[in-house]
Each structure stands twice: as C-alpha cells, then as structure tokens.
Scaffold this motif. Structure first.
Motif, PDB file in Angstrom:
ATOM      1  N   UNK B  65       4.532  -4.062  -3.697  1.00 25.46           N
ATOM      2  CA  UNK B  65       4.531  -3.925  -5.143  1.00 25.46           C
ATOM      3  C   UNK B  65       4.437  -2.444  -5.549  1.00 25.46           C
ATOM      4  N   UNK B  66       3.560  -1.716  -4.873  1.00 24.37           N
ATOM      5  CA  UNK B  66       3.421  -0.276  -5.159  1.00 24.37           C
ATOM      6  C   UNK B  66       4.734   0.449  -4.943  1.00 24.37           C
ATOM      7  N   UNK B  67       5.411   0.097  -3.845  1.00 22.52           N
ATOM      8  CA  UNK B  67       6.615   0.843  -3.486  1.00 22.52           C
ATOM      9  C   UNK B  67       7.777   0.530  -4.425  1.00 22.52           C
ATOM     10  N   UNK B  68       7.695  -0.585  -5.145  1.00 24.40           N
ATOM     11  CA  UNK B  68       8.790  -0.963  -6.034  1.00 24.40           C
ATOM     12  C   UNK B  68       8.529  -0.547  -7.485  1.00 24.40           C
ATOM     13  N   UNK B  69       7.344  -0.004  -7.745  1.00 22.53           N
ATOM     14  CA  UNK B  69       7.035   0.447  -9.091  1.00 22.53           C
ATOM     15  C   UNK B  69       6.780   1.939  -9.085  1.00 22.53           C
ATOM     16  N   UNK B  70       6.748   2.492 -10.267  1.00 17.25           N
ATOM     17  CA  UNK B  70       6.465   3.907 -10.394  1.00 17.25           C
ATOM     18  C   UNK B  70       5.025   4.058 -10.859  1.00 17.25           C
ATOM     19  N   UNK B  71       4.097   4.029  -9.904  1.00 18.69           N
ATOM     20  CA  UNK B  71       2.689   4.057 -10.265  1.00 18.69           C
ATOM     21  C   UNK B  71       2.196   5.469 -10.480  1.00 18.69           C
ATOM     22  N   UNK B  72       1.420   5.638 -11.529  1.00 15.51           N
ATOM     23  CA  UNK B  72       0.670   6.880 -11.700  1.00 15.51           C
ATOM     24  C   UNK B  72      -0.778   6.556 -11.384  1.00 15.51           C
ATOM     25  N   UNK B  86      14.399   0.193  -5.976  1.00 13.14           N
ATOM     26  CA  UNK B  86      14.345   0.865  -4.685  1.00 13.14           C
ATOM     27  C   UNK B  86      14.331   2.381  -4.833  1.00 13.14           C
ATOM     28  N   UNK B  87      14.020   2.839  -6.055  1.00 13.21           N
ATOM     29  CA  UNK B  87      14.105   4.271  -6.312  1.00 13.21           C
ATOM     30  C   UNK B  87      13.163   5.082  -5.418  1.00 13.21           C
ATOM     31  N   UNK B  88      11.950   4.554  -5.213  1.00  8.19           N
ATOM     32  CA  UNK B  88      11.010   5.263  -4.349  1.00  8.19           C
ATOM     33  C   UNK B  88      11.581   5.436  -2.945  1.00  8.19           C
ATOM     34  N   UNK B  89      12.236   4.379  -2.474  1.00  4.93           N
ATOM     35  CA  UNK B  89      12.822   4.452  -1.132  1.00  4.93           C
ATOM     36  C   UNK B  89      13.932   5.498  -1.105  1.00  4.93           C
ATOM     37  N   UNK B  90      14.739   5.515  -2.185  1.00  6.54           N
ATOM     38  CA  UNK B  90      15.826   6.485  -2.219  1.00  6.54           C
ATOM     39  C   UNK B  90      15.265   7.901  -2.244  1.00  6.54           C
ATOM     40  N   UNK B  91      14.222   8.099  -3.051  1.00  5.97           N
ATOM     41  CA  UNK B  91      13.603   9.427  -3.110  1.00  5.97           C
ATOM     42  C   UNK B  91      13.104   9.864  -1.738  1.00  5.97           C
ATOM     43  N   UNK B  92      12.468   8.926  -1.060  1.00  5.47           N
ATOM     44  CA  UNK B  92      11.918   9.266   0.258  1.00  5.47           C
ATOM     45  C   UNK B  92      13.042   9.602   1.235  1.00  5.47           C
ATOM     46  N   UNK B 279       6.078  10.154  10.144  1.00  6.27           N
ATOM     47  CA  UNK B 279       6.159   9.276   8.967  1.00  6.27           C
ATOM     48  C   UNK B 279       4.784   8.763   8.570  1.00  6.27           C
ATOM     49  N   UNK B 280       3.990   8.359   9.561  1.00  3.46           N
ATOM     50  CA  UNK B 280       2.668   7.818   9.253  1.00  3.46           C
ATOM     51  C   UNK B 280       1.794   8.873   8.590  1.00  3.46           C
ATOM     52  N   UNK B 281       1.849  10.096   9.114  1.00  7.20           N
ATOM     53  CA  UNK B 281       1.037  11.173   8.542  1.00  7.20           C
ATOM     54  C   UNK B 281       1.513  11.520   7.135  1.00  7.20           C
ATOM     55  N   UNK B 282       2.798  11.521   6.966  1.00  4.76           N
ATOM     56  CA  UNK B 282       3.382  11.797   5.646  1.00  4.76           C
ATOM     57  C   UNK B 282       2.877  10.785   4.626  1.00  4.76           C
ATOM     58  N   UNK B 299       3.569   4.309  -0.237  1.00  3.14           N
ATOM     59  CA  UNK B 299       3.788   2.927   0.165  1.00  3.14           C
ATOM     60  C   UNK B 299       5.211   2.739   0.681  1.00  3.14           C
ATOM     61  N   UNK B 300       6.173   3.422   0.050  1.00  6.86           N
ATOM     62  CA  UNK B 300       7.559   3.294   0.501  1.00  6.86           C
ATOM     63  C   UNK B 300       7.711   3.828   1.927  1.00  6.86           C
ATOM     64  N   UNK B 301       7.126   5.009   2.201  1.00  4.57           N
ATOM     65  CA  UNK B 301       7.196   5.557   3.566  1.00  4.57           C
ATOM     66  C   UNK B 301       6.529   4.599   4.542  1.00  4.57           C
ATOM     67  N   UNK B 302       5.350   4.106   4.139  1.00  7.77           N
ATOM     68  CA  UNK B 302       4.636   3.179   5.014  1.00  7.77           C
ATOM     69  C   UNK B 302       5.463   1.953   5.344  1.00  7.77           C
TER      70      UNK B 302
END
Lengths: 280, 326
Positions: B65-72, B86-92, B279-282, B299-302
C-alpha cells in the motif's frame, strides 16, 4: 612390522591435522580475540601505532563503563529475548503438533507459506511493522519489539518442531488415547515432553535472534526509553568514537549469550542450523 | 505427570476444538472422527494462522500500500495519501542510484556466497575425518555466526580503521601502503564483503559438513584402493555427491545475503557516496536512515528486493523438492 607402523603413521598425520586445525580456528577467531584485546586496552594506548597485540596493561575501565551505561539495555534485551521465546513456542508448538500428527487440510500450502515468509527481507518487514505500529501507537514499546522480533523465529520454529514431532511414534499417541487423554492432553503430557530437545533448539535460536536483532530495534524502538543492547552499542559508537575500549567491552558482554549457547548446547546449535536448511 | 493415573472419564471430555462431537459418544463413526480431527487440527493451528495474518500478511499489505501511494510524513500517520500507481517504482528504477545499487547488491551477494561456499567446503572436507580436538574446533568455528551482527560489524569496522586498525598495521609491516578501507569508494564494498564472508563461513561449514557425513565411507576406501589421491577423491566423489546439498546451501545463502542490511549499515552506512549501498541498504536509508523518512520509495525498493529474493527462493524450493524425491 607394517601392522605396527600403520597406526603410528596415522596418528602422526592426525596430529598434523590438529595443529593445522588449531591454526585455522585461531585465524578465524582473530576478530573475536581482537575485540577482547581492545576492550582491555587503556584509552591512552588506543591510538598507539602499532597497536598493542596483547593487553599488557589491561584495564577494566571499559567494563566499568558498560556496567554504568548498558546494564539497563541488557536487561531490556533479556526481557525481549524471553518474551520472544515464550511467544514463539506458544504459537509454533501447537501448530507443529497439528502439522505433524493431525494431518490437517491445507498442510502443504501452509508449510509452503512458512518457507516463503522466511525469504522476506528484514527491511520490508521493518517498514511494514513501522507503518502498522505508527497508527496503533506501538512504536518504542517492548511488546511491539517482541512481536516483531518473533517473526524471525516463528516459521523456523514451526518447521523444526514439525520435523521433530513427526518422529514421535504414533503408538504412544494411541496409548494416551486409549488411556482417555484428549488431544490437548496428549499434546501437553506426551508430545511436548518428548520434544524437549527440539523445543530447546528453537528456544535457543529464538533468544539469540531476538537478542542480536538490529533492524527491528533500530526502526521500531529508536526513541524508546528502554532500548535493547544492540541499539545501546550502536548509539555508543555514534557518541563515543574515541572510547573503543568501552564499545568493545559492550560488544564482549553482548556476546555472552552466544558464548553460553555454544558451550552449553553446541550440538543443538549445529542441529538447528541443519534442520532449518535441509529438512528431511 | 503420567496420563494414565488421572481419572479417565473427565479427560474424555473433548476440548473446545472438538465441540462438534458429543462427549458421550463412545465410538464415533470414522467419518465423524476424521472431521473432529480436522476441527482439532484447526484449533491447534489457529494461533499460527492468526499470527501469520497479523505479523506477515498485514505488514506486507501495508508495505505494498505504501509503495502504491505517495505518502508524506503527515499522511503516513493520519492516512489519506494520493494513489500513485506504479509511479514510485518508476522513480526508483530510473533513479541514478538504482543501477549502482543493483550492481552492488549482486556483487555483494555473489562474491560473498562464492567465497563462503569455497571456504566452507574446504573446511568441511578438512574436518571430515575426525582428529583430536576436531569436534571442539568445529564448534568454535560457529562463533562468528552466533555473535550479534552489531558486535562483529563494529569489531570489523575497528580492525579496518584507516589510522589505528590492525589490518593496516599488518599491511604496512609488509611494506604495503595504508588503505582507507571504509572511506575509500573503491574499497568500501570490498570491506563489507570481507566481513560478510567471515560471517557466513560457519553456516556453510555446518551444512556442508552434515552433507559430507551422508557420503558412504566405502566409496573413499574403494577409491583409495584404486590409487586415487585426495585431490582426485575430492573431484570424483565428494564434489559430485555433494551437489544437491551445495545447491541448497548456495541458494539459501543467496536469499539470506540479498537482504543483508545490518553489516553494511553498521560498517559504512552504505557510503561513501553510495559506494557500498545495496538495494536493502538503500531501502533502509530512505525509510529510516535520514532525518526525513520517505516511506513510499523505500517500500517500492523493498518490494523489488522481495521479488528478487522470491525468485531465487522458489528456485531453492524447487531444487529441494526434487532432491527429496530422489
């Protein structure tokens, strides 16, 4: 003649192997020796070049600092470890009994899930738990950390205990049944006592993992009043970059459970590693 | 407490899990008994099922859920973040740090497990024949694996310290120059790999040693009679017969090593400048390492890392199942 020389030669070779084995072990354990050495070094000798190979003037000032600064943290870790063992056994032992002896529907998929969840990276779990705990207000609590830490051990516990309980003879369970024991009674009075060794293995590993945990501690308990010892060391490194004797003294003390484990239960440890990886 | 001595009729009473079965029935028909066993099994399994849902499924769901939303930081606590797809994934994936992190992840993982395996196997073969003290020494080899990672990580950090570290002292006594192990971008990854190899050798040793115990001694005796030397025995007998165990050891090591955070974080915090960031450290740094937590990309990286781990994990399960069948 040959009959006489053969064993002599073999013994000679074995001695050669012992010497090499000791040398290899010494090389492997050098970092551990170094940790102890540094923990006993005086602060004024810490930056000397070359470093002292032996603690000629040993000091216990590092250990005195540990007692002052880290005792509460170690008590916290002890509590977390014990809580984690209790929770893990409570969840995994009954489940293992069901999987091993009651042939429940869906046992295959459930075992599969237990294997898969062990592959989830710790950082993923940490973010997930953090997100859940923020809303529940469980951050920086001891029980929150116990619950999170137990996720390292529960799947392992179920799998190891299931493998062991499968080996408990069915005749024993039948005998208990004939004597009028229900399933719960059979589990508590027959299966659990017989599984003592496996329960011990699981408990040891659970305690050690909870005691050593850094990821959950550094994320879910960062601002806690009562931090576990791993976080205590970490904060120490950040604050006292010069006092490496105190840092290493804390490290030595934090290693005590591992040392005790190794001395008391070496065969359980080796058995546990293998059972967790190659179950039969 | 022996079961037999307590009064039987009272014990006969089925527990809550068997509630469907009348207590007075002396001998229920087989079908009913099967069903009651199923209910009992469910009762015994219930805590685990609740646990799996609460401690795995729900945090994982929150993670996705975190990775699919734009959480502040604000919406993280109060809810109501915008859906981002999937924007977070694309950014990553298009981030400048992604390819180096991916490269570091695979370097860290593969070099670590290859070296751990080679050293572990050599030691396992060495320890195969018992000699005086062999059991004790083998036990002591477990120490690195049992130490808390913060302990071994900080010990290695001090040993590799540029100015006062023992490693540089030894190097200098051999005439080599100082190496800034943890602060030189070219050496930081090497440093954490060295420490991680040291950490993983015991695990490999134990599993491979137990695998060696299953190779029949007669094979070696027969080979020795045929004049095969130790080298030939290793390549013709030990190595081929150990292949299934080797595969499992390597894949398990892979899955464990992919997700390592602690060692790297404690020694270098992924630096300098991302030189030892996996990736894990990132992911860890985005979420917890800076003052400003950014949970959505973390969350997306994870989750990307999780996908990689699961891919290898399924390969492991497949291999293990195949081995069990034979």
């Amino acid at each position: 003649m040959t009959a006489l020389t053969q064993p002599v030669r073999r013994r000679h070779r074995a001695r050669w192997k012992t010497v090499l084995g000791i040398a290899l072990t010494a090389a492997m354990l050098f970092p551990v020796y170094w940790m102890v050495n540094v923990s006993l070094t005086r602060t004024e000798d810490m930056r000397s070049d070359p470093p002292h190979w032996f603690p000629w003037n040993p000091t216990l000032e590092g250990y005195a600092n540990v007692l002052d600064d880290q005792l509460p943290a170690m008590t916290t870790s002890l509590g977390i470890g014990v809580g984690c063992v209790a929770l893990t056994l409570l969840v995994s032992a009954p489940a293992a009994f069901a999987l091993a002896k009651l042939r429940p529907w869906g046992a295959g998929p459930l075992t599969f899930v237990l294997l898969v969840v062990q592959m989830i990276p710790g950082v993923v779990m940490a973010i997930g738990f953090y997100a859940v705990y923020v809303r529940l207000g469980w951050l920086n609590t001891v029980w929150g950390l116990i619950l999170a830490d137990s996720t390292i051990a529960v799947p392992f516990g179920v799998l190891v205990l299931t493998a062991f309980m499968t080996g408990v003879p069915g005749e024993l369970l039948q005998a208990a049944r004939i004597d009028g024991a229900g399933r719960w009674r059979t589990f508590v009075s027959v299966v659990l006592p017989l599984s003592r060794n496996a329960l011990l293995t699981v408990s040891l590993f659970t305690f050690l993992w909870a005691w050593s945990d850094f990821i959950f501690a550094s994320t879910l308990s960062r601002n806690a009043d009562a931090v576990p010892v791993t976080l205590g060391i970490y904060a120490y490194i950040g604050n006292n970059t010069t006092q490496w004797n105190s840092i290493m003294a804390t490290a030595v003390v934090a290693s005590v459970p591992a040392a005790v484990l190794l001395v008391v239960a070496q065969r359980y440890v080796a058995g546990g590693v293998v059972a967790g990886a190659v179950k039969d | 407490m022996p079961v037999t001595t307590t009064s039987a009729p009272r014990l006969r009473k089925p527990g809550g899990a068997e509630a469907g079965l009348p207590a007075s029935a002396p001998r229920p028909p087989a079908r009913v008994r099967v069903r009651s066993t199923q209910w009992a099994a469910l009762g015994f399994l219930a805590p685990l099922i609740v646990y799996l849902l609460a401690c795995y499924a729900y945090p994982l769901y929150r993670n996705i859920d975190l990775s699919l939303h734009d959480y502040t930081v604000r919406s993280f606590v109060q809810g109501g973040a915008d859906f981002a797809g999937l924007e977070n994934y694309r950014d990553v994936l298009t981030d400048d740090g992604f390819l180096p992190a991916l490269r570091n992840t695979f370097l860290f993982t593969f070099v670590s497990i290859a070296a751990q395996y080679a050293i572990g196997l050599a030691l396992a073969v060495f320890f195969r024949n018992n000699f005086r003290l062999s059991a004790v020494l083998r036990g002591m080899f477990l120490v690195p694996w049992l130490l808390p990672l913060i302990v071994s990580g900080s010990t290695w950090a001090w040993m590799l310290n540029s100015d006062n570290g023992i490693v540089n002292t030894v190097l200098e006594s051999f005439g080599a120059g100082r190496i800034n192990w943890l602060t030189d971008p070219g050496w930081a990854l090497v440093s954490v790999i060295i420490a991680n190899i040291w950490l993983g050798v015991p695990f490999n040793l134990v599993i491979l040693y137990s695998g060696l115990q299953n190779i029949p001694e007669e094979l070696y005796e027969a080979a020795a009679l045929d004049g095969a030397n130790a080298w030939q025995q290793f390549w013709r007998i030990t190595f081929p017969l150990l292949r299934p165990v080797s595969g499992i050891t390597l894949l398990l090591g892979l899955v464990y090593t992919l997700k390592v955070v602690d060692v790297i974080w404690i020694m270098t915090t992924g630096g300098p400048g991302g030189a030892s960031t996996t990736l894990a450290v990132w992911s860890y740094r985005e979420a917890f390492g800076t003052g400003l937590p950014d949970f959505s990309p973390a969350a997306a990286i994870g989750n990307l890392l999780l996908l990689i781990a699961l891919a290898f994990g399924f390969l492991y399960l497949h291999l293990q199942r195949r081995q069990e069948r034979t």
